[in-house]
Design a protein around this motif. Structure first.
Motif, PDB file in Angstrom:
ATOM      1  N   ARG A 104      33.663  35.436  43.587  1.00  0.00           N
ATOM      2  CA  ARG A 104      34.446  36.665  43.492  1.00  0.00           C
ATOM      3  C   ARG A 104      35.650  36.636  44.422  1.00  0.00           C
ATOM      4  NH1 ARG A 104      32.013  37.100  39.571  1.00  0.00           N
ATOM      5  NH2 ARG A 104      34.119  36.697  38.868  1.00  0.00           N
ATOM      6  N   GLU A 148      38.199  34.783  42.684  1.00  0.00           N
ATOM      7  CA  GLU A 148      38.770  35.619  41.629  1.00  0.00           C
ATOM      8  C   GLU A 148      39.760  36.620  42.217  1.00  0.00           C
ATOM      9  OE1 GLU A 148      36.596  37.576  38.081  1.00  0.00           O
ATOM     10  OE2 GLU A 148      36.622  39.058  39.662  1.00  0.00           O
ATOM     11  N   LEU A 149      39.402  37.210  43.365  1.00  0.00           N
ATOM     12  CA  LEU A 149      40.287  38.215  43.965  1.00  0.00           C
ATOM     13  C   LEU A 149      41.638  37.602  44.306  1.00  0.00           C
ATOM     14  CD1 LEU A 149      40.693  41.038  45.032  1.00  0.00           C
ATOM     15  CD2 LEU A 149      39.711  40.324  47.192  1.00  0.00           C
ATOM     16  N   VAL A 174      43.501  36.986  41.108  1.00  0.00           N
ATOM     17  CA  VAL A 174      43.938  38.230  40.462  1.00  0.00           C
ATOM     18  C   VAL A 174      45.153  38.789  41.176  1.00  0.00           C
ATOM     19  CG1 VAL A 174      43.319  40.651  40.262  1.00  0.00           C
ATOM     20  CG2 VAL A 174      41.818  38.939  39.329  1.00  0.00           C
ATOM     21  N   LEU A 183      41.933  45.602  39.575  1.00  0.00           N
ATOM     22  CA  LEU A 183      41.117  45.479  40.783  1.00  0.00           C
ATOM     23  C   LEU A 183      39.801  46.241  40.621  1.00  0.00           C
ATOM     24  CD1 LEU A 183      43.785  45.630  43.594  1.00  0.00           C
ATOM     25  CD2 LEU A 183      42.491  43.677  42.771  1.00  0.00           C
ATOM     26  N   HIS A 198      37.595  44.045  38.869  1.00  0.00           N
ATOM     27  CA  HIS A 198      37.106  43.037  39.796  1.00  0.00           C
ATOM     28  C   HIS A 198      35.937  43.593  40.611  1.00  0.00           C
ATOM     29  CE1 HIS A 198      37.085  40.074  42.991  1.00  0.00           C
ATOM     30  NE2 HIS A 198      37.187  41.067  43.848  1.00  0.00           N
ATOM     31  N   ARG A 206      32.042  42.450  40.866  1.00  0.00           N
ATOM     32  CA  ARG A 206      31.337  42.206  42.112  1.00  0.00           C
ATOM     33  C   ARG A 206      29.980  42.889  42.122  1.00  0.00           C
ATOM     34  NH1 ARG A 206      33.527  40.092  47.048  1.00  0.00           N
ATOM     35  NH2 ARG A 206      35.667  39.586  46.576  1.00  0.00           N
ATOM     36  N   PRO A 216      35.106  33.053  37.529  1.00  0.00           N
ATOM     37  CA  PRO A 216      36.189  33.645  38.310  1.00  0.00           C
ATOM     38  C   PRO A 216      37.580  33.442  37.722  1.00  0.00           C
ATOM     39  CG  PRO A 216      35.497  31.617  39.321  1.00  0.00           C
ATOM     40  CD  PRO A 216      34.611  31.807  38.133  1.00  0.00           C
ATOM     41  N   LEU A 225      39.343  36.608  34.377  1.00  0.00           N
ATOM     42  CA  LEU A 225      40.081  37.830  34.672  1.00  0.00           C
ATOM     43  C   LEU A 225      41.520  37.542  35.126  1.00  0.00           C
ATOM     44  CD1 LEU A 225      39.993  40.881  34.808  1.00  0.00           C
ATOM     45  CD2 LEU A 225      39.086  40.726  37.099  1.00  0.00           C
ATOM     46  N   THR A 268      44.757  38.753  33.022  1.00  0.00           N
ATOM     47  CA  THR A 268      45.683  39.675  33.685  1.00  0.00           C
ATOM     48  C   THR A 268      47.116  39.171  33.587  1.00  0.00           C
ATOM     49  OG1 THR A 268      43.929  40.198  35.245  1.00  0.00           O
ATOM     50  CG2 THR A 268      46.157  40.818  35.873  1.00  0.00           C
TER      51      THR A 268
END
Lengths: 173, 459
Positions: free
Chosen positions: B25, B28-29, B32, B70, B73, B77, B85, B88, B92
């Motif tokens: 995650r 991924e953050l 993103v 977000l 996201h 989580r 991951p 997304l 986006t």
């Protein structure tokens, strides 16, 4: 906005776009080739890179825990655990739910066995009714149930030894 | 991660749950945030190129979208910590590029407020992201979907038929694939592809043995029995009905291709694919003779620069304008906001690939295709590593439907195949397409989470 600034911004944006693509490809690389699958603290001789994988075949004892199979209480019912009985990780066990468990060298497998004798997608355990069935997925070196090579999906009784490569395991309740 | 699995499975499983998610995650953050920045950058560059200054209004609206992404996201989580991951961020960025390209056309046409397709696209994107969040939160296990196979079959058929109903059915540019309630239009066929993928996956899990094992051999290929042929004929008939009654070549190709690939993955028989392709080509050739619009598309594809075809009503004018636009872009493009993509009709929907290529150039088009490739390869990988057959088929089917759609759109615009009116997934203006594709992304995320939750042990 001058022409030159716009040109530089245009090139910068394309570079950023490609940097994003390559960042993902780079991250994918680490995702594909492990990190998630970490090697054990080497069981015996931890010398070379390959040692943990190749050391195991040296000791290939007759499956010890056959005795455990005939222990009382192992007669009926659905297996809930897989217990590794010989190989690098003898004694470790894994819980089963009602979903299939894939076995193989690939890190996608539920049970990853990394020795030279295991195929990428070697076999899988499936629950048919209330009975676990082992299916060989066209592996090179075969899957053996109590010493016999598995050709069609075969029910695995509790306590029977399944041998894949240098690893044996059995099902227990 | 599983190296700590010991004979005490309770602690082991807790440890597994705690260690993995953070890594996936967090990755991924980061991605993103970068994707939102690149998408926002595209909007700013568009404004700088077209207006020479920035306009905070649209950027604020796009900021709302970033917040929603977000939120998605965060919901991943909480409910799907093991999910893939990369899906997304890729989705986006594609959505953001699409908004920038649509907004670009608005600037050229002088549209603003609710008339601007870009603003509507932002609104639809937020609806689509909310739909994806709902899918992620409500469907905790994809196997639940298997139970609703007949519901999804009927839902798919009803969604296909809806545009042909008298009052709500709505015709745009000759294709009868919209429904309209008030000012609100929707293309139900986009949602039908999800319903049909679920139905096909559930149906094939049950019947693939009889489809693959039984049959007579002819010319070295095993052909199935007549009674097993039933479903393929039904789907063929449905695809042809869409082709004839709704006058939509692309959608019918999409449904049929989806079914063929799923039956091929389920049975591993080439004979099904050969037979299906034969049926489709046969049907398309007959349709080309009988239906005027199909014949027109073929002529426009084979001989677009012929003045007769170019000037004809429904001829190749649009296609050629798109080609000129892409040629104008060249290798590096004219720069966002500095081309003339608005000269092509439908530059914000069917021809959005041509608009983006004109302004970002071949380099930008390849980056977009690479993003699609990443999305689709993640989908196939999720299908490939799935542990249960239904999940595998569903993952492959859903990602293939996106792949096929990209091929049909990009191939049509670049004159590889005849032009058909499909939307480029995540990019093109169109709410129904956005909602459906975000839901597909959400289902793939859910599948990938279930797959990685399998008990793992490394020997």
């Amino acid at each position: 906005m001058s022409e030159l600034t716009l040109l530089l911004l245009k090139l910068g944006f394309l570079l950023l776009l490609w940097a994003f693509v390559f960042a993902i490809v780079y991250a994918l690389r680490s995702d594909l080739f492990g990190e998630r699958v970490r090697r054990m603290p080497a069981p015996q001789s931890a010398s070379g890179e390959q040692a943990p994988y190749t050391a195991a075949p040296a000791a290939d004892p007759a499956p010890r825990p056959v005795a455990a199979a005939s222990s009382p209480g192992a007669a009926a019912g659905t297996a809930r655990r897989v217990v590794i009985t010989s190989g690098a990780k003898a004694g470790v066990e894994l819980d089963l739910d009602d979903q299939p468990l894939t076995i193989g060298r690939s890190s996608d497998s539920g049970l990853v066995i990394r020795d030279d004798y295991t195929s990428t997608h070697h076999a899988r355990l499936m629950l048919w009714g209330d009975e676990w069935v082992i299916q060989d997925l066209d592996s090179t070196n075969g899957t053996f149930l109590d010493g016999k090579r598995v050709t069609a999906p075969t029910p695995v009784p509790l306590g029977a030894t399944v041998k894949i490569g240098t690893t044996s395991f059995e099902l227990r309740r | 991660m599983t190296s700590e699995l010991t004979s005490a499975p309770e602690t082991a499983s807790i440890r597994v749950r705690l260690r993995q998610p953070a890594r996936l995650r967090n990755l991924e953050l980061v991605l993103v945030v970068i994707a939102c920045a690149v998408g926002g950058g595209a909007l700013v560059l568009t404004q700088l190129g077209a207006l020479g200054q920035t306009d905070p209004g649209v950027l604020m609206l796009a900021g709302v979208l970033a917040v929603l992404v977000l939120a998605m996201h965060v919901s991943l989580r909480l409910t799907a910590p093991q999910a893939d991951p990369f899906i997304l961020p890729v989705v986006t960025l594609l959505n953001g590029l699409g908004i920038a390209a649509i907004y670009r056309i608005d600037l050229a046409d002088g549209d603003s407020g609710w008339d601007a397709a870009g603003v509507r696209q932002i609104a639809w994107s937020s609806i689509a992201i909310l739909a994806a969040i709902v899918v992620i939160v409500v469907i905790r296990n994809h196997r639940v979907l298997q139970r609703y196979r007949f519901v999804s079959m009927f839902a798919g058929i009803v969604l296909l038929i809806l545009p042909m109903l008298p009052i709500i059915g709505h015709e745009v540019y000759g294709a009868q694939i919209w429904i309209r309630v008030g000012t609100f239009t929707f293309q139900p066929g986009e949602l039908a592809k999800i319903a049909l993928a679920i139905f096909f996956a559930a149906y094939l899990v049950e019947s693939r043995d009889s489809l693959s094992m039984v049959g007579t051999k002819f010319l070295g290929i095993r052909f199935p029995r007549a009674r097993d042929l039933g479903p393929i004929l039904v789907i063929w008939a449905a695809a042809m009905a869409v082709l004839i009654f709704q006058r939509d070549l692309g959608t019918s190709l999409l449904y049929f291709g989806l079914f063929l690939i799923m039956i091929y993955v389920a049975t591993g028989r080439v004979s099904w694919v050969l037979m299906g392709l034969g049926l489709f080509i046969g049907g398309a050739v007959i349709a080309g003779q009988v239906l005027g619009y199909v014949a027109g598309r073929f002529r426009g594809w084979l001989d677009p620069f012929n003045p007769e075809v170019y000037d004809a009503v429904g001829g190749s004018w649009q296609l050629v304008q798109g080609l000129f636009g892409m040629a104008n872009g060249g290798l590096l493009g004219t720069g966002l906001g500095q081309g003339r993509p608005d000269l092509v009709p439908l530059a914000q929907s069917d021809f959005i690939i041509a608009s983006l290529t004109e302004e970002l150039g071949l380099a930008g088009l390849f980056a977009i295709l690479a993003l699609y490739l990443l999305f689709i390869s993640r989908g196939f990988r999720i299908g490939f590593s799935g542990q249960d057959d239904f999940g595998r088929l569903l993952g492959v089917g859903l990602s293939f439907v996106v792949a096929l759609q990209v091929f049909i759109v990009v191939g049509g615009v670049t004159r590889i195949i005849p032009l058909t009116g499909l939307t480029a997934p995540f990019l093109a203006a169109g709410g129904s397409s956005l909602v459906a594709n975000w839901m597909i992304a959400a289902i793939l995320l859910r599948l990938s989470d279930t797959i990685r939750n399998q008990p793992r042990l490394v020997v």
